[in-house]
Design an enzyme around this catalytic site. Structure first.
Site, PDB file in Angstrom:
ATOM      1  N   SER A  16       5.928  48.693  -2.820  1.00 49.53           N
ATOM      2  CA  SER A  16       4.702  49.454  -2.466  1.00 49.53           C
ATOM      3  C   SER A  16       3.654  48.570  -1.628  1.00 49.53           C
ATOM      4  CB  SER A  16       3.890  49.799  -3.838  1.00 49.53           C
ATOM      5  OG  SER A  16       4.615  50.547  -4.798  1.00 49.53           O
ATOM      6  N   ARG A  39      -4.501  45.902  -2.907  1.00 45.33           N
ATOM      7  CA  ARG A  39      -4.400  46.607  -4.215  1.00 45.33           C
ATOM      8  C   ARG A  39      -5.471  47.663  -4.350  1.00 45.33           C
ATOM      9  NH1 ARG A  39      -2.435  45.213  -8.996  1.00 45.33           N
ATOM     10  NH2 ARG A  39      -0.786  43.495  -8.799  1.00 45.33           N
ATOM     11  N   HIS A  42      -3.596  50.520  -3.082  1.00 39.46           N
ATOM     12  CA  HIS A  42      -2.334  50.800  -4.081  1.00 39.46           C
ATOM     13  C   HIS A  42      -3.009  51.926  -5.045  1.00 39.46           C
ATOM     14  CE1 HIS A  42       0.178  49.393  -7.444  1.00 39.46           C
ATOM     15  NE2 HIS A  42       1.198  49.827  -6.583  1.00 39.46           N
TER      16      HIS A  42
END
Lengths: 209, 209
Positions: A16, A39, A42
């Protein structure tokens, strides 16, 4: 299984993050900022978020240093508080959400604001040097900025990513324009929310991916 | 205040929902589906989400009926569970998240999958007639679909909105294609997450906005 899919959690994370780094334009960020941005992306699944992420007010590394030294994490909403990964916190840091304190009802009426805005007054002395994480309510961010302009003790950093259609854009712009000399991270526009907020504090809490 | 902003929580909700209805194309949805879509958009701040929302497998009103009759709410992640507004649940419904059950470690190793996938096996008999809410992990959705194809008892409805870059797109497409005769809501593409998942179950739990 009827389906062919990756079953290994760590491999899923690695793949990812690699996809995000290959697709998102992170060139304007420092290495720590880029880790945080990855992040945040994500958490929402939107690579274009990178263009809207704004760091300012000083080096965001000061947030990590404060967390290492035991700063409390001050959250505006229960989902944000729940999303903070305790295992990533280096100093058994207190994670605070005061929204469900019974005193917020009277306090909200008294200050003529939402319960979420009232709740931040209950952070009390923890605001001084704490790390603020606002993932839900524009009113909480506006009220925090007002308190700081009035001389409230400064937090070590502000993650200010309220979401939505009424006040979110404006409160985040107010954070960008506030000139408070407090390191912050925010997202221009309507996007934000508890998942992005938790991902941001989790990224800042540890240099592990 | 230095800032001019709406301080009344209910007014903020009303204005937010009005903006979403004025900007989003909801024409292809039933009235109940449109209410759900509005709350999903509210949770992420992205009007264009409307184009990616898919209802199928039967009338989603069956989810509301199941909740009225006391169905448990089965969540894949702690943030989803925390985001379920208890005050909206009409039957003091149980809200379940088994991810932090210590048995998930061994079970994940045994089935060769993530802990999140293993956790759904711990829902046990509650799967029969429960309302599933997956807001985080594609592996949980894939594993649920495998269990159902193998004859596991059917839940009343599936909210399947995992987020991300590895397996999210594919697991949600698998839900759309599964032909299980279970009403579901999902979002094509990478977007999803705990905030959207909680907003969806909160919308289905009550006909109040």
């Amino acid at each position: 299984s009827l389906y062919d899919y990756e079953h290994d959690g760590q491999a899923i994370y690695r793949q990812s993050f690699a996809i995000i780094r290959s697709e998102a334009d992170l060139a304007r960020f420092s290495p720590v900022e880029a880790d945080v941005a990855v992040r945040m992306i994500h958490a929402c699944g939107v690579v274009a978020l990178a263009e809207q992420i704004v760091f300012g007010g000083g080096d965001i590394v000061r947030a990590r240093e404060a967390i290492l030294q035991g700063a409390p994490i001050l959250c505006d909403a229960g989902m944000v508080e729940r999303g903070v990964t305790r295992a990533r916190l280096p100093a058994n840091n207190e994670v605070v959400c005061t929204l469900h304190d019974a005193r917020t009802f009277d306090l909200a009426a008294h200050i003529g604001n939402t319960r979420t805005a009232a709740a931040i007054e209950l952070w009390g002395e923890r605001l001084d040097g704490g790390v603020v994480v606002i993932g839900n309510a524009p009113t909480a961010l506006f009220h925090l900025l007002d308190l700081l302009h009035q001389g409230a003790p400064k937090p070590a950093a502000i993650i200010g990513v309220p979401v939505g259609f009424v006040g979110a854009v404006e409160s985040k712009q107010a954070l960008i324009d506030a000139g408070l000399d407090i390191p912050f991270v925010t997202v221009r526009g309507r996007m934000g929310g508890s998942a992005i907020a938790s991902a941001t504090i989790n990224a800042l809490a540890s240099d592990r991916l």
